[in-house]
Write a protein that holds these residues in place. Structure first.
Motif, PDB file in Angstrom:
ATOM      1  N   ILE A   1      15.863 -14.072 -67.229  1.00  0.00           N
ATOM      2  CA  ILE A   1      15.446 -12.903 -66.450  1.00  0.00           C
ATOM      3  C   ILE A   1      15.867 -11.635 -67.196  1.00  0.00           C
ATOM      4  O   ILE A   1      16.968 -11.591 -67.748  1.00  0.00           O
ATOM      5  CB  ILE A   1      16.032 -12.944 -65.012  1.00  0.00           C
ATOM      6  N   HIS A   2      14.995 -10.675 -67.228  1.00  0.00           N
ATOM      7  CA  HIS A   2      15.348  -9.385 -67.828  1.00  0.00           C
ATOM      8  C   HIS A   2      16.402  -8.744 -66.918  1.00  0.00           C
ATOM      9  O   HIS A   2      16.294  -8.804 -65.691  1.00  0.00           O
ATOM     10  CB  HIS A   2      14.103  -8.496 -67.913  1.00  0.00           C
ATOM     11  N   PRO A   3      17.446  -8.124 -67.478  1.00  0.00           N
ATOM     12  CA  PRO A   3      18.536  -7.567 -66.657  1.00  0.00           C
ATOM     13  C   PRO A   3      18.071  -6.613 -65.550  1.00  0.00           C
ATOM     14  O   PRO A   3      18.646  -6.606 -64.460  1.00  0.00           O
ATOM     15  CB  PRO A   3      19.413  -6.824 -67.668  1.00  0.00           C
ATOM     16  N   ASN A   4      17.011  -5.858 -65.774  1.00  0.00           N
ATOM     17  CA  ASN A   4      16.508  -4.931 -64.744  1.00  0.00           C
ATOM     18  C   ASN A   4      15.939  -5.654 -63.529  1.00  0.00           C
ATOM     19  O   ASN A   4      15.767  -5.036 -62.476  1.00  0.00           O
ATOM     20  CB  ASN A   4      15.427  -4.020 -65.319  1.00  0.00           C
ATOM     21  N   TRP A   5      15.607  -6.936 -63.678  1.00  0.00           N
ATOM     22  CA  TRP A   5      14.997  -7.692 -62.587  1.00  0.00           C
ATOM     23  C   TRP A   5      15.969  -8.665 -61.917  1.00  0.00           C
ATOM     24  O   TRP A   5      15.593  -9.344 -60.966  1.00  0.00           O
ATOM     25  CB  TRP A   5      13.780  -8.454 -63.104  1.00  0.00           C
ATOM     26  N   LYS A   6      17.191  -8.727 -62.383  1.00  0.00           N
ATOM     27  CA  LYS A   6      18.157  -9.670 -61.813  1.00  0.00           C
ATOM     28  C   LYS A   6      18.314  -9.413 -60.307  1.00  0.00           C
ATOM     29  O   LYS A   6      18.601  -8.304 -59.887  1.00  0.00           O
ATOM     30  CB  LYS A   6      19.506  -9.547 -62.517  1.00  0.00           C
ATOM     31  N   ASP A   7      18.059 -10.435 -59.512  1.00  0.00           N
ATOM     32  CA  ASP A   7      18.138 -10.387 -58.041  1.00  0.00           C
ATOM     33  C   ASP A   7      17.172  -9.377 -57.422  1.00  0.00           C
ATOM     34  O   ASP A   7      17.376  -8.953 -56.284  1.00  0.00           O
ATOM     35  CB  ASP A   7      19.576 -10.078 -57.586  1.00  0.00           C
ATOM     36  N   ARG A   8      16.109  -8.997 -58.123  1.00  0.00           N
ATOM     37  CA  ARG A   8      15.187  -7.974 -57.626  1.00  0.00           C
ATOM     38  C   ARG A   8      13.715  -8.373 -57.760  1.00  0.00           C
ATOM     39  O   ARG A   8      12.848  -7.522 -57.760  1.00  0.00           O
ATOM     40  CB  ARG A   8      15.419  -6.663 -58.391  1.00  0.00           C
ATOM     41  N   CYS A   9      13.413  -9.634 -57.904  1.00  0.00           N
ATOM     42  CA  CYS A   9      12.029 -10.058 -58.096  1.00  0.00           C
ATOM     43  C   CYS A   9      11.265 -10.012 -56.768  1.00  0.00           C
ATOM     44  O   CYS A   9      11.832 -10.292 -55.712  1.00  0.00           O
ATOM     45  CB  CYS A   9      11.976 -11.462 -58.678  1.00  0.00           C
ATOM     46  N   PRO A  10       9.970  -9.674 -56.839  1.00  0.00           N
ATOM     47  CA  PRO A  10       9.146  -9.645 -55.614  1.00  0.00           C
ATOM     48  C   PRO A  10       9.064 -11.017 -54.946  1.00  0.00           C
ATOM     49  O   PRO A  10       9.270 -12.050 -55.586  1.00  0.00           O
ATOM     50  CB  PRO A  10       7.770  -9.219 -56.128  1.00  0.00           C
ATOM     51  N   SER A  11       8.735 -10.997 -53.678  1.00  0.00           N
ATOM     52  CA  SER A  11       8.720 -12.208 -52.866  1.00  0.00           C
ATOM     53  C   SER A  11       7.630 -13.208 -53.266  1.00  0.00           C
ATOM     54  O   SER A  11       7.881 -14.398 -53.386  1.00  0.00           O
ATOM     55  CB  SER A  11       8.552 -11.827 -51.392  1.00  0.00           C
ATOM     56  N   LYS A  12       6.396 -12.717 -53.465  1.00  0.00           N
ATOM     57  CA  LYS A  12       5.265 -13.617 -53.771  1.00  0.00           C
ATOM     58  C   LYS A  12       4.629 -13.205 -55.094  1.00  0.00           C
ATOM     59  O   LYS A  12       4.108 -12.101 -55.220  1.00  0.00           O
ATOM     60  CB  LYS A  12       4.226 -13.574 -52.658  1.00  0.00           C
ATOM     61  N   ILE A  13       4.660 -14.120 -56.054  1.00  0.00           N
ATOM     62  CA  ILE A  13       4.208 -13.827 -57.412  1.00  0.00           C
ATOM     63  C   ILE A  13       3.085 -14.769 -57.830  1.00  0.00           C
ATOM     64  O   ILE A  13       3.103 -15.962 -57.519  1.00  0.00           O
ATOM     65  CB  ILE A  13       5.385 -13.947 -58.399  1.00  0.00           C
ATOM     66  N   LEU A  14       2.136 -14.213 -58.573  1.00  0.00           N
ATOM     67  CA  LEU A  14       1.105 -15.003 -59.235  1.00  0.00           C
ATOM     68  C   LEU A  14       1.465 -15.053 -60.717  1.00  0.00           C
ATOM     69  O   LEU A  14       1.533 -14.023 -61.379  1.00  0.00           O
ATOM     70  CB  LEU A  14      -0.281 -14.367 -59.044  1.00  0.00           C
ATOM     71  N   LEU A  15       1.733 -16.239 -61.214  1.00  0.00           N
ATOM     72  CA  LEU A  15       2.116 -16.456 -62.607  1.00  0.00           C
ATOM     73  C   LEU A  15       0.891 -16.935 -63.371  1.00  0.00           C
ATOM     74  O   LEU A  15       0.270 -17.929 -62.992  1.00  0.00           O
ATOM     75  CB  LEU A  15       3.236 -17.497 -62.676  1.00  0.00           C
ATOM     76  N   LEU A  16       0.534 -16.220 -64.433  1.00  0.00           N
ATOM     77  CA  LEU A  16      -0.648 -16.557 -65.219  1.00  0.00           C
ATOM     78  C   LEU A  16      -0.238 -17.197 -66.544  1.00  0.00           C
ATOM     79  O   LEU A  16       0.645 -16.701 -67.229  1.00  0.00           O
ATOM     80  CB  LEU A  16      -1.466 -15.290 -65.511  1.00  0.00           C
ATOM     81  N   ASP A  17      -0.918 -18.284 -66.879  1.00  0.00           N
ATOM     82  CA  ASP A  17      -0.693 -18.948 -68.158  1.00  0.00           C
ATOM     83  C   ASP A  17      -2.030 -19.527 -68.598  1.00  0.00           C
ATOM     84  O   ASP A  17      -2.950 -19.693 -67.789  1.00  0.00           O
ATOM     85  CB  ASP A  17       0.374 -20.037 -68.015  1.00  0.00           C
ATOM     86  N   ASP A  18      -2.144 -19.867 -69.877  1.00  0.00           N
ATOM     87  CA  ASP A  18      -3.426 -20.342 -70.370  1.00  0.00           C
ATOM     88  C   ASP A  18      -3.733 -21.789 -69.994  1.00  0.00           C
ATOM     89  O   ASP A  18      -4.848 -22.115 -69.630  1.00  0.00           O
ATOM     90  CB  ASP A  18      -3.561 -20.125 -71.881  1.00  0.00           C
ATOM     91  N   VAL A  19      -2.730 -22.667 -70.068  1.00  0.00           N
ATOM     92  CA  VAL A  19      -2.983 -24.073 -69.792  1.00  0.00           C
ATOM     93  C   VAL A  19      -1.783 -24.700 -69.073  1.00  0.00           C
ATOM     94  O   VAL A  19      -0.637 -24.356 -69.350  1.00  0.00           O
ATOM     95  CB  VAL A  19      -3.325 -24.849 -71.095  1.00  0.00           C
ATOM     96  N   PHE A  20      -2.073 -25.586 -68.141  1.00  0.00           N
ATOM     97  CA  PHE A  20      -1.042 -26.359 -67.442  1.00  0.00           C
ATOM     98  C   PHE A  20      -1.085 -27.754 -68.038  1.00  0.00           C
ATOM     99  O   PHE A  20      -2.040 -28.498 -67.828  1.00  0.00           O
ATOM    100  CB  PHE A  20      -1.356 -26.390 -65.936  1.00  0.00           C
ATOM    101  N   THR A  21      -0.050 -28.087 -68.823  1.00  0.00           N
ATOM    102  CA  THR A  21      -0.003 -29.394 -69.469  1.00  0.00           C
ATOM    103  C   THR A  21       0.924 -30.312 -68.681  1.00  0.00           C
ATOM    104  O   THR A  21       0.473 -31.195 -67.965  1.00  0.00           O
ATOM    105  CB  THR A  21       0.460 -29.269 -70.939  1.00  0.00           C
ATOM    106  N   THR A  22       2.223 -30.089 -68.772  1.00  0.00           N
ATOM    107  CA  THR A  22       3.193 -30.897 -68.015  1.00  0.00           C
ATOM    108  C   THR A  22       3.753 -30.124 -66.823  1.00  0.00           C
ATOM    109  O   THR A  22       4.334 -30.721 -65.933  1.00  0.00           O
ATOM    110  CB  THR A  22       4.385 -31.307 -68.901  1.00  0.00           C
ATOM    111  N   GLY A  23       3.623 -28.801 -66.853  1.00  0.00           N
ATOM    112  CA  GLY A  23       4.205 -27.965 -65.817  1.00  0.00           C
ATOM    113  C   GLY A  23       5.610 -27.500 -66.146  1.00  0.00           C
ATOM    114  O   GLY A  23       6.228 -26.767 -65.375  1.00  0.00           O
ATOM    115  N   ALA A  24       6.140 -27.915 -67.294  1.00  0.00           N
ATOM    116  CA  ALA A  24       7.523 -27.575 -67.649  1.00  0.00           C
ATOM    117  C   ALA A  24       7.729 -26.066 -67.745  1.00  0.00           C
ATOM    118  O   ALA A  24       8.705 -25.531 -67.216  1.00  0.00           O
ATOM    119  CB  ALA A  24       7.910 -28.244 -68.964  1.00  0.00           C
ATOM    120  N   SER A  25       6.832 -25.373 -68.407  1.00  0.00           N
ATOM    121  CA  SER A  25       6.989 -23.920 -68.602  1.00  0.00           C
ATOM    122  C   SER A  25       6.924 -23.163 -67.287  1.00  0.00           C
ATOM    123  O   SER A  25       7.796 -22.355 -66.976  1.00  0.00           O
ATOM    124  CB  SER A  25       5.916 -23.386 -69.551  1.00  0.00           C
ATOM    125  N   VAL A  26       5.879 -23.418 -66.497  1.00  0.00           N
ATOM    126  CA  VAL A  26       5.738 -22.681 -65.237  1.00  0.00           C
ATOM    127  C   VAL A  26       6.807 -23.087 -64.230  1.00  0.00           C
ATOM    128  O   VAL A  26       7.229 -22.279 -63.409  1.00  0.00           O
ATOM    129  CB  VAL A  26       4.317 -22.798 -64.645  1.00  0.00           C
TER     130      VAL A  26
END
Length: 171
Positions: free
Chosen positions: A121-146
């Motif tokens: 986590i970037h230090p500016n976002w520690k304990d401050r992330c929004p409640s509902k997030i849409l995470l975008l990635d190019d491909v879902f292979t195993t799901g490990a990254s997401v």
């Protein structure tokens, strides 16, 4: 699993996999337009979730969404362009890629071991992330990254992480 739901525009086949590789290695932006066909329908369905923000999963270290020396644009940037237009949510950058290694080429279990320490986590976002997030990635292979990105986001305030990808490797 730490993410709430994965939505992929289509299942990966040999042709689509080859197109995605062209997008990533040859910087062929028009391929991202083709791969994102049909995205509007999925995004309209996501409107009911009232998402707070969107994230492009960082592919490279150096605290950037992508390394412009290696790629002139993020492969997932087209996903965000449509997301911004339809959902009108901001793009935020709370995750930092800490590993210089790539997931590609790793075995199933190695992907999960590597992912565990690949982002922070970037230090500016520690304990401050929004409640509902849409995470975008190019491909879902195993799901490990997401999964790992979702774990970090949840540890820092996020309640739900929805994932949107161009392609999903089907079993």
């Amino acid at each position: 699993m730490f993410f709430t739901k994965v939505i992929s525009l289509r299942d990966r086949n040999d042709l689509l996999g080859e197109l995605l590789n062209k997008l990533k290695s040859n910087h062929e932006y028009p391929v991202s337009i083709f791969l994102s066909l049909g995205i509007r329908k999925f995004l309209r369905e996501l409107k009911i979730l009232d998402l707070d923000a969107c994230i492009l999963l960082p592919s490279y270290s150096k605290n950037r969404i992508f390394n412009s020396d290696l790629r002139p644009f993020s492969p997932s940037s087209r996903l965000y362009e449509e997301t911004k237009r339809i959902l009108r949510i901001p793009l935020i950058d709370p995750l930092t890629k800490t590993s210089r290694e790539r997931q590609a080429g790793k075995s199933f279990s190695d992907r999960f071991f590597h992912a565990y320490s690949a982002w922070d986590i970037h230090p500016n976002w520690k304990d401050r992330c929004p409640s509902k997030i849409l995470l975008l990635d190019d491909v879902f292979t195993t799901g490990a990254s997401v999964n790992e990105a979702s774990r970090i986001l949840k540890k820092n305030g996020t309640k739900s992480v929805y994932v949107l990808t161009y392609l999903r490797i089907s079993d």
